[in-house]
Design an enzyme around this catalytic site. Structure first.
Site, PDB file in Angstrom:
ATOM      1  N   HIS A   1      11.208  -5.971  -5.560  1.00 27.60           N
ATOM      2  CA  HIS A   1      11.037  -7.489  -5.911  1.00 27.60           C
ATOM      3  C   HIS A   1      11.034  -7.552  -7.246  1.00 27.60           C
ATOM      4  O   HIS A   1      11.692  -8.714  -7.758  1.00 27.60           O
ATOM      5  CB  HIS A   1       9.456  -7.835  -5.586  1.00 27.60           C
ATOM      6  CG  HIS A   1       9.171  -8.193  -4.038  1.00 27.60           C
ATOM      7  ND1 HIS A   1       8.309  -7.308  -3.485  1.00 27.60           N
ATOM      8  CD2 HIS A   1       9.786  -8.766  -3.146  1.00 27.60           C
ATOM      9  CE1 HIS A   1       8.290  -7.467  -2.225  1.00 27.60           C
ATOM     10  NE2 HIS A   1       9.253  -8.337  -1.963  1.00 27.60           N
TER      11      HIS A   1
ATOM     12  N   LYS B   1       0.677  -8.538  -0.068  1.00 30.85           N
ATOM     13  CA  LYS B   1       1.444  -7.315   0.154  1.00 30.85           C
ATOM     14  C   LYS B   1       1.713  -6.958  -1.286  1.00 30.85           C
ATOM     15  O   LYS B   1       1.664  -7.521  -2.101  1.00 30.85           O
ATOM     16  CB  LYS B   1       2.456  -7.500   1.169  1.00 30.85           C
ATOM     17  CG  LYS B   1       2.213  -7.960   2.683  1.00 30.85           C
ATOM     18  CD  LYS B   1       3.171  -7.541   3.620  1.00 30.85           C
ATOM     19  CE  LYS B   1       3.316  -8.151   4.947  1.00 30.85           C
ATOM     20  NZ  LYS B   1       4.448  -8.297   5.690  1.00 30.85           N
TER      21      LYS B   1
ATOM     22  N   HIS C   1       7.072  -4.748  -4.587  1.00 28.35           N
ATOM     23  CA  HIS C   1       7.720  -3.392  -4.879  1.00 28.35           C
ATOM     24  C   HIS C   1       8.791  -3.324  -5.838  1.00 28.35           C
ATOM     25  O   HIS C   1       9.043  -4.719  -6.149  1.00 28.35           O
ATOM     26  CB  HIS C   1       8.055  -2.586  -3.699  1.00 28.35           C
ATOM     27  CG  HIS C   1       8.904  -3.416  -2.933  1.00 28.35           C
ATOM     28  ND1 HIS C   1      10.077  -3.850  -2.892  1.00 28.35           N
ATOM     29  CD2 HIS C   1       8.458  -4.302  -1.594  1.00 28.35           C
ATOM     30  CE1 HIS C   1      10.654  -4.577  -2.009  1.00 28.35           C
ATOM     31  NE2 HIS C   1       9.589  -5.095  -1.238  1.00 28.35           N
TER      32      HIS C   1
HETATM   33  N1  ARG Z   1       9.992 -12.021   1.376  1.00 28.24           N
HETATM   34  C1  ARG Z   1      11.224 -11.087   1.624  1.00 28.24           C
HETATM   35  C2  ARG Z   1      10.779  -9.725   1.335  1.00 28.24           C
HETATM   36  O1  ARG Z   1      10.019  -9.263   0.593  1.00 28.24           O
HETATM   37  C3  ARG Z   1      12.430 -11.434   0.678  1.00 28.24           C
HETATM   38  C4  ARG Z   1      13.017 -12.953   1.128  1.00 28.24           C
HETATM   39  C5  ARG Z   1      14.328 -13.241   0.828  1.00 28.24           C
HETATM   40  N2  ARG Z   1      14.969 -14.257   1.267  1.00 28.24           N
HETATM   41  C6  ARG Z   1      15.155 -14.937   2.362  1.00 28.24           C
HETATM   42  N3  ARG Z   1      15.768 -16.274   2.381  1.00 28.24           N
HETATM   43  N4  ARG Z   1      14.972 -14.259   3.650  1.00 28.24           N
HETATM   44  O2  ARG Z   1      11.448  -8.729   1.727  1.00 28.24           O
END
Ligand code: ARG
Length: 575
Positions: free
Chosen positions: A145, A139, A142
């Site tokens: 991140h 994906k 953005h």
């Molecule tokens: N991969 C998720 C996102 O892009 C963030 C993960 C954050 N950490 C977690 N333990 N949920 O939004």
């Protein structure tokens, strides 16, 4: 050595106000530095004394301050005590001693000035897990991140600098229906060559294409669902493909994280949940927390009254897991103590639920979990358009910086101008991001970010490089023992006054987990250093004065560099 001075003031004050030294130390702070300051002082607000000690009379704070001041006697450390009408006691420090103590302690501990301060000694030191960055495979990467990456890195650096054992975890979005689609899509539109040459781009393209086609072609959706089912059953063929996607993604990200100066101890992810999900769900059910709803889903009741007015779904009606289910399951599998998770503020509710469920499961440490939320960035785009890959953003920042350096002709004798441009550009992105409260949204503007003048990361780097060049160019070497008595001019005193605050800044930063205090501290330090650099020539000054000034600039450089490193910035020596 702010603590030496704070201790001395506390000792004096404790004799006249009845509070113990230890209670007084945190109430003593360095007054904010101003340009061209003739005295350096520590201050105490009398209202803080009143609050802590019944025998300090309340009422007119100014009068109380005066009464206390009258009982205090000057000594070798404090030359004078001044009372302001707002009830502040100012302890004017002996400037010679200040110069000597500060510079000696920075020389003794150039990379860790301040971290051993009294002020920080009561902080717990533990094993701390910081989970950050956490992009999703295939994906878009953005701006959120990027924020998670640099903020998480800052928190990890800060915790580590203050003596905690830090474990840096990247929790990848590496499970879920998207892998069904990706698996099915790759069988149709994938290319092994492209996957080799441009892995992130290719996975993203396949994902976009398969999503589009799936809308009109049902066979794709069912193939995707089938592929995901195979994954959930840990079927070797499907797992092999999935693992390959994951491995090459991590490999690519590692190259990019390296450019950002970021490193992880563990690449975890949503996939880690799978084996144990059933056990945890079982446990929740057994303890009566997980209930099946009318819709056939299973949810944990988080309401006070037990009427499901606040709940968290953990199982879909078709039996599959959700983002939250996977999160609930992961942490207990990695040895954690104080996890801090970083995402944008839209996920705050997710984390509240997560921590509540972890508490229900009886994990003591759940109470010490924190979610550090942050705001959104508007308008972060590259010449290619909307931000899709972190790499594009870094390339663009680096190219723009390179152009600026060529224009101002500063890059001509650099060994590796590209690397310098990249480091400076990254610091520019970081400072821009860290200036305000993390929770605030901000608008991204390339021109503002990369300005050399003004409060930017470029300015910090420029100051650092100038100090390095000053220290490099001197004929006389920095010698260990020096007479600092010449450093009592207003520019030196302003710098000392500011350096006295460093441990307070560390404390405030770690209490609030906000980088803006450190950013502001370093920007002011750089402005004060620029004035001092202008006004206090080394070349042409008598030898003892030149030596003392070199020591001063050396110390400022050390503190600037360690502050920058905590922020996640690699200081450059030339630019
Ligand atoms: N991969 C998720 C996102 O892009 C963030 C993960 C954050 N950490 C977690 N333990 N949920 O939004």
């Amino acid at each position: 050595m702010a603590c030496f001075f704070r201790r001395s003031v506390a000792l004096q004050l404790s004799k006249v106000c009845g509070l113990s030294e230890d209670l007084l130390v945190p109430l003593i702070s360095a007054s904010p530095a101003s340009k061209k300051q003739s005295f350096a002082d520590l201050q105490v607000f009398v209202k803080d004394l009143v609050q802590n000690e019944a025998s300090v009379p309340n009422g007119d704070l100014g009068k109380t301050a005066q009464t206390l001041a009258n009982q205090l006697k000057p000594d070798a450390v404090v030359e004078d005590v001044i009372v302001t009408d707002r009830g502040v006691l100012r302890f004017r420090l002996n400037k010679h001693l200040l110069a000597q103590k500060l510079l000696e302690s920075i020389s003794a501990f150039p990379d860790g000035f301040g971290v051993k301060s009294d002020l920080l000694s009561s902080l717990p030191r533990r094993r701390t897990l910081v989970e950050f960055s956490s992009p999703n495979i295939a994906k878009k990467f953005h701006a959120g991140h990027l924020r998670s990456t640099i903020i998480g890195n800052f928190i990890a650096n800060l915790k580590q600098a203050l003596g905690n054992e830090v474990i840096r975890v990247n929790y990848l979005g590496d499970w879920g229906m998207q892998f069904g689609l990706l698996g099915a899509g790759f069988e149709r539109f994938g290319s092994r060559e492209k996957l080799q040459s441009q892995p992130l781009q290719h996975l993203f393209d396949v994902y976009v294409q398969v999503n589009r086609e799936a809308q009109s072609d049902e066979s794709i959706s069912s193939a995707a669902a089938e592929f995901f089912r195979r994954l959930e059953r840990s079927e070797e063929e499907a797992m092999k493909i999935w693992r390959h996607f994951r491995d090459i993604t991590i490999h690519e990200y590692q190259l990019i994280y390296k450019r950002l100066g970021v490193d992880f101890d563990h690449y975890s992810g949503e996939s880690f949940h799978s084996n144990q999900t059933q056990n945890v769900l079982e446990e929740l059910r057994r303890k009566g927390f997980l209930k099946t709803t009318l819709k056939g889903t299973a949810a944990v009741d988080l309401s006070e009254s037990g009427d499901l007015s606040n709940f968290a779904t953990l199982v879909r009606s078709d039996g599959t897991s959700l983002y939250l289910t996977r999160c609930v399951n992961t942490p207990s599998r990695i040895f954690i103590n104080i996890p801090r998770s970083l995402t944008d503020k839209s996920q705050s509710v997710h984390f509240q639920r997560l921590f509540s469920i972890l508490s229900l499961l009886g994990h003591q440490w759940a109470q010490r979990c924190h979610h550090v939320p942050f705001g959104l960035v508007q308008g972060m785009s590259t010449r290619r358009g909307e931000l899709v890959f972190l790499e594009d953003l870094l390339n663009e920042a680096q190219n723009r910086m390179m152009q600026n350096m060529v224009r101002s002709q500063t890059s001509k004798d650099l060994e590796d101008p590209e690397q310098t441009a990249e480091r400076v550009a990254v610091s520019a992105l970081i400072v821009q991001d860290f200036k305000g409260p993390l929770i605030s949204d901000y608008k991204f503007d390339w021109d503002k970010v990369l300005q050399a003048q003004g409060d930017t990361g470029v300015f910090l780097q420029y100051t650092h490089a100038r100090l390095c060049s000053l220290l490099r160019c001197q004929v006389c070497e920095l010698s260990p023992c020096t007479d600092f008595s010449s450093l009592v001019d207003n520019w030196s005193v302003s710098l000392f006054q500011h350096l006295l605050r460093y441990d307070e800044v560390l404390l405030q930063s770690v209490r609030e987990l906000q980088p803006r205090y450190m950013v502001r501290f370093l920007l002011i330090l750089s402005h004060l250093a620029a004035s001092a650099h202008r006004e206090l020539p080394v070349k042409g000054s008598p030898a003892a004065v030149a030596q003392a000034r070199l020591h001063l600039f050396h110390s400022v450089r050390c503190v600037l560099a360690s502050g920058m490193r905590i922020l996640g910035i690699t200081p450059v020596d030339k630019m």
